[in-house]
Scaffold this motif. Structure first.
Motif, PDB file in Angstrom:
ATOM      1  N   MET A 106       0.990  -1.075  -0.180  1.00  8.95           N
ATOM      2  CA  MET A 106      -0.095   0.074   0.048  1.00  8.95           C
ATOM      3  C   MET A 106       1.015   1.333   0.004  1.00  8.95           C
ATOM      4  SD  MET A 106      -3.013  -0.824   2.834  1.00  8.95           S
ATOM      5  CE  MET A 106      -3.900  -2.115   2.745  1.00  8.95           C
ATOM      6  N   THR A 107       0.323   2.403  -0.664  1.00  6.08           N
ATOM      7  CA  THR A 107       0.845   3.574  -0.140  1.00  6.08           C
ATOM      8  C   THR A 107       0.810   3.942   1.143  1.00  6.08           C
ATOM      9  OG1 THR A 107      -1.229   4.628  -0.723  1.00  6.08           O
ATOM     10  CG2 THR A 107       0.165   4.609  -2.660  1.00  6.08           C
ATOM     11  N   ALA A 136      -2.581   5.172   2.015  1.00  8.46           N
ATOM     12  CA  ALA A 136      -3.635   4.084   2.241  1.00  8.46           C
ATOM     13  C   ALA A 136      -3.641   3.300   3.445  1.00  8.46           C
ATOM     14  CB  ALA A 136      -3.381   2.895   1.050  1.00  8.46           C
ATOM     15  N   LEU A 162     -18.817  15.024  -4.639  1.00  6.85           N
ATOM     16  CA  LEU A 162     -18.317  16.178  -4.361  1.00  6.85           C
ATOM     17  C   LEU A 162     -19.121  17.208  -4.031  1.00  6.85           C
ATOM     18  CD1 LEU A 162     -14.909  16.185  -6.409  1.00  6.85           C
ATOM     19  CD2 LEU A 162     -15.171  15.439  -3.849  1.00  6.85           C
ATOM     20  N   SER A 199     -15.946   9.000   3.897  1.00  8.38           N
ATOM     21  CA  SER A 199     -15.967  10.438   3.687  1.00  8.38           C
ATOM     22  C   SER A 199     -16.084  10.974   5.163  1.00  8.38           C
ATOM     23  CB  SER A 199     -16.917  10.796   2.873  1.00  8.38           C
ATOM     24  OG  SER A 199     -18.320  10.360   3.151  1.00  8.38           O
ATOM     25  N   ILE A 214      -5.556  15.279   9.573  1.00  6.49           N
ATOM     26  CA  ILE A 214      -5.094  14.190   8.829  1.00  6.49           C
ATOM     27  C   ILE A 214      -4.275  14.442   7.838  1.00  6.49           C
ATOM     28  CG2 ILE A 214      -7.061  12.592   9.645  1.00  6.49           C
ATOM     29  CD1 ILE A 214      -8.287  12.924   6.665  1.00  6.49           C
ATOM     30  N   PRO A 251      -2.518  14.889   4.061  1.00 12.95           N
ATOM     31  CA  PRO A 251      -3.275  15.032   2.673  1.00 12.95           C
ATOM     32  C   PRO A 251      -3.335  13.503   2.078  1.00 12.95           C
ATOM     33  CG  PRO A 251      -1.824  16.743   2.886  1.00 12.95           C
ATOM     34  CD  PRO A 251      -1.729  16.101   4.039  1.00 12.95           C
ATOM     35  N   ALA A 252      -2.108  12.892   2.383  1.00 14.60           N
ATOM     36  CA  ALA A 252      -2.101  11.302   1.608  1.00 14.60           C
ATOM     37  C   ALA A 252      -3.092  10.480   2.081  1.00 14.60           C
ATOM     38  CB  ALA A 252      -0.785  10.742   1.859  1.00 14.60           C
ATOM     39  N   ALA A 280      -5.996  11.538   3.306  1.00 10.10           N
ATOM     40  CA  ALA A 280      -7.474  12.142   2.799  1.00 10.10           C
ATOM     41  C   ALA A 280      -7.478  11.616   1.446  1.00 10.10           C
ATOM     42  CB  ALA A 280      -7.449  13.632   2.696  1.00 10.10           C
ATOM     43  N   TYR A 281      -6.420  11.684   0.600  1.00 14.30           N
ATOM     44  CA  TYR A 281      -6.631  11.311  -0.970  1.00 14.30           C
ATOM     45  C   TYR A 281      -6.874   9.717  -0.975  1.00 14.30           C
ATOM     46  CZ  TYR A 281      -4.865   9.696  -5.476  1.00 14.30           C
ATOM     47  OH  TYR A 281      -4.658   9.257  -6.802  1.00 14.30           O
ATOM     48  N   ALA A 282      -6.188   8.728  -0.063  1.00 15.03           N
ATOM     49  CA  ALA A 282      -6.713   7.439  -0.086  1.00 15.03           C
ATOM     50  C   ALA A 282      -8.278   7.210   0.204  1.00 15.03           C
ATOM     51  CB  ALA A 282      -5.752   6.778   0.779  1.00 15.03           C
ATOM     52  N   LEU A 283      -8.560   8.126   1.132  1.00 18.05           N
ATOM     53  CA  LEU A 283     -10.056   7.942   1.493  1.00 18.05           C
ATOM     54  C   LEU A 283     -11.136   8.411   0.694  1.00 18.05           C
ATOM     55  CD1 LEU A 283      -9.712   9.191   5.305  1.00 18.05           C
ATOM     56  CD2 LEU A 283     -10.326   6.726   4.574  1.00 18.05           C
ATOM     57  N   GLY A 284     -10.394   9.371  -0.189  1.00 17.58           N
ATOM     58  CA  GLY A 284     -11.120   9.964  -1.444  1.00 17.58           C
ATOM     59  C   GLY A 284     -11.635   8.867  -2.446  1.00 17.58           C
ATOM     60  N   VAL A 285     -10.513   8.069  -2.848  1.00 14.86           N
ATOM     61  CA  VAL A 285     -10.050   7.018  -3.419  1.00 14.86           C
ATOM     62  C   VAL A 285     -11.003   5.818  -3.255  1.00 14.86           C
ATOM     63  CG1 VAL A 285      -8.979   5.081  -4.651  1.00 14.86           C
ATOM     64  CG2 VAL A 285      -8.166   7.320  -4.608  1.00 14.86           C
ATOM     65  N   HIS A 297     -13.735   6.213  -1.235  1.00 15.50           N
ATOM     66  CA  HIS A 297     -15.012   6.607  -1.045  1.00 15.50           C
ATOM     67  C   HIS A 297     -15.708   6.299  -2.438  1.00 15.50           C
ATOM     68  CE1 HIS A 297     -18.695   9.019  -0.451  1.00 15.50           C
ATOM     69  NE2 HIS A 297     -18.445   9.474  -1.666  1.00 15.50           N
ATOM     70  N   LEU A 324     -19.323  15.714 -10.540  1.00 15.35           N
ATOM     71  CA  LEU A 324     -19.294  14.850  -9.362  1.00 15.35           C
ATOM     72  C   LEU A 324     -20.043  15.846  -8.175  1.00 15.35           C
ATOM     73  CD1 LEU A 324     -16.012  13.312  -9.354  1.00 15.35           C
ATOM     74  CD2 LEU A 324     -17.854  12.205  -9.473  1.00 15.35           C
ATOM     75  N   ALA A 382      -6.950  17.241  -1.231  1.00 12.95           N
ATOM     76  CA  ALA A 382      -6.438  15.655  -1.520  1.00 12.95           C
ATOM     77  C   ALA A 382      -7.365  14.807  -1.549  1.00 12.95           C
ATOM     78  CB  ALA A 382      -5.419  15.320  -0.287  1.00 12.95           C
ATOM     79  N   TYR A 383      -8.541  14.780  -0.911  1.00 10.27           N
ATOM     80  CA  TYR A 383      -9.747  13.959  -0.783  1.00 10.27           C
ATOM     81  C   TYR A 383     -10.562  14.005  -2.026  1.00 10.27           C
ATOM     82  CZ  TYR A 383     -14.277  11.926   0.257  1.00 10.27           C
ATOM     83  OH  TYR A 383     -15.383  11.525   0.347  1.00 10.27           O
ATOM     84  N   GLY A 408      -8.581  12.465  -4.542  1.00 14.06           N
ATOM     85  CA  GLY A 408      -8.610  10.975  -4.750  1.00 14.06           C
ATOM     86  C   GLY A 408     -10.028  10.610  -5.274  1.00 14.06           C
TER      87      GLY A 408
END
Lengths: 372, 372
Positions: A153-154, A157, A253, A326, A334, A336-337, A339-344, A346, B122, B339-340, B343
């Protein structure tokens, strides 16, 4: 709750009435089904008490308890006109409360497992949960070949996974305490008493005593079917039938008009959740019918109803997992990385929501035709 | 580049050879097609020079220039054995360089438009780009009804949009300068000179002078078709044919083994990009054939090849947009909400990648059958 109309009960029946009983009354058949479910309820309750500190046994007992509680409540709902509603309506409400309270712990655990599986899958390794059926999964594993499987994982993640683990484990622990508290409450004991009554006697409506099962029961099941059909026909099934319509993420979004307003995705999902409940009622209605006339039973219908139910269960589970992802992303401070993973995550779960709608649409096409 | 073998050229032909010319040589037919494309190339170049400061005219001229450059290069590739390869091979390489250099500005602009459209979509409003065909879009708009359309973006989505706008506009500006520089270079002038030659004469291989068009051309087109079929058959089409297989996002959160390693998703996409190039070559090969025998032309094949090409164009565009979203998410010091949103956007575009593979798979099924 403990009180009931005297002298209106149908006698206990130990099992299915059999194909010979074409003159059986609706009360007898319905009572037979409910006696069995109530006995199941009491047995699960005993199992739960005896499970002690064994978490696995307790989980299984709780599952069986909820299973029979849902069936009793659903059956009392569909066949309500046959019963003494002064007694059955409050019981029904209490059974739903119980099933809901006991189910939360399991729901949080399942949500965490689903999200953990998705994170695993999105990291290039096959998750523990086959999301699209065994055939597709097998083909997927075979087709992917050597695209860096197990690359890990990143960091984002992994952190997202840890955050979800903390939040959902906390929620699960709280739900566990609430369930234990509920099981010790006098409110629960009243439900158990009512179930004990139901195991031997079903308070019937006086007017329903002489109705024939083969006339009254299919008619009420048909009404449940019509409520289901009306609700399903109001769903945007023509959109859902196009694969990759990108509809489920349409509000991914979208800003909410006020901080306390429900998320827009929830409003989009609500009609599907409602159909899920109606499919469930229709399934339980069918179980009573199948009990009555095993020879005339339509296995295809039951199988399709089960399939539709499972697709909509998956719809609800994915929608709630997406909401959990979300919600976790709104945790203060948290990275940014993460949050990015949580966006993916979601978006991935909303993708699952869309897939479940597509699956339901295909099952529904075949379900709706024979009754049209 | 400016040199060419003397006395090997086929005479200029002003247009299609017509159905009557069943005895036309392969050289004549191929030359006819290439003369027309080279003339188109020179005309677009003139248009581009005359466009001055009109950005829209310049964009259109650049598009036409790339269009004919790709067709000349592709045709020289497929029908290579008929041509004087000492002259055509270097020209082919230079045309690809030119098309690539001139195309980058457009690619960045299109990527930004795609991502802007996705963010818009979105956020609960219909994006400017119908992503799944007019039918589905129409049904979508009708089916959604009042689910809070136009509720606006989250702060994170708005910031993600602004970040992408900055990054892709910068990339676009750089690509614009590079394109202008290329158009003023002596390297480009050599390409233009070669195109001027090609507009009147095609240097042929001496052995190909007497080959009949109806024998030699279909044979070479068939070879291009076979290369395409082999590459397409190696794609995981059985997975892609299951809607919602969740394959395209499989590496969405996979760590790369080293900081400079290519992203895992790129490795997964590469075979599809390769098939896209082969579909394109096959299309240009077909255009030459259609030029020759208009009456025997198979419009269905051309239409399906175009459809396959468009699906794989969408595949590439979505894959590159997804990569741009995840690259933007690695910008230092962005807010978690930004970032979210990136993602979600990344996953949405990978979802589009998967949808494009599904669409290609369906077109390919119908394409592959008649030639099997």
């Amino acid at each position: 709750m403990g009180e009931r109309g005297a002298g209106q009960g149908a006698p206990a029946s130990s099992g299915p009435s059999g194909p010979a009983s074409s003159e059986a009354t609706a009360g007898t058949v319905l009572a037979g089904y409910l006696h069995a479910q109530a006995a199941e309820f009491l047995r699960s309750l005993r199992l739960h008490r005896e499970s002690g500190s064994d978490a696995e046994d307790a989980t299984e007992a709780s599952r069986l308890l909820r299973r029979s509680a849902r069936r009793i409540a659903g059956t009392l709902h569909v066949y309500r006109p046959l019963t003494d509603v002064d007694w059955t309506d409050p019981l029904r409400a209490e059974l739903l409360w119980l099933s809901d309270t006991l189910g939360r712990e399991h729901a949080h655990a399942a949500r965490l497992a689903r999200l953990r599986g998705a994170l695993h899958r999105l990291s290039g390794a096959e998750g523990p949960m086959g999301q699209t059926g065994a055939g597709a999964s097998g083909a997927r594993a075979a087709g992917r070949g050597g695209y860096g499987d197990g690359g890990g994982m990143t960091v984002g993640a992994a952190r997202a996974g840890a955050l979800l683990e903390r939040q959902l484990t906390l929620a699960r622990t709280r739900a566990h305490s609430a369930a234990l508290q509920a099981l010790g409450s006098s409110r629960f004991h009243a439900v158990a008493d009512a179930a004990a009554v139901l195991a031997s006697e079903l308070p019937l409506d006086p007017a329903a005593h002489d109705l024939l099962a083969r006339e009254a029961l299919p008619c009420l099941a048909e009404q449940a079917h019509r409520r289901l059909t009306d609700a399903a026909d109001a769903l945007p099934l023509s959109v859902a039938g196009h694969p990759y319509n990108a509809e489920a993420l349409t509000h991914g979004l979208a800003a909410v008009p006020a901080p306390d307003a429900p998320p827009a995705e929830g409003r989009q999902d609500a009609p599907w959740h409602q159909v899920r409940r109606l499919v469930r009622l229709r399934r339980y209605a069918q179980e009573v019918l199948d009990e009555h006339v095993a020879s005339e039973a339509e296995p295809t219908l039951s199988v399709r109803l089960l399939g539709a139910n499972q697709a909509l269960d998956r719809h609800r589970d994915a929608a709630e997992a997406a909401a959990a992802a979300s919600a976790a992303a709104r945790t203060p401070r948290i990275a940014p990385a993460t949050a990015y993973a949580l966006g993916v995550l979601h978006a991935d779960q909303r993708h699952e929501v869309e897939a479940a709608r597509y699956a339901f649409g295909r099952i529904w096409q075949r379900l709706a035709v024979p009754t049209a």
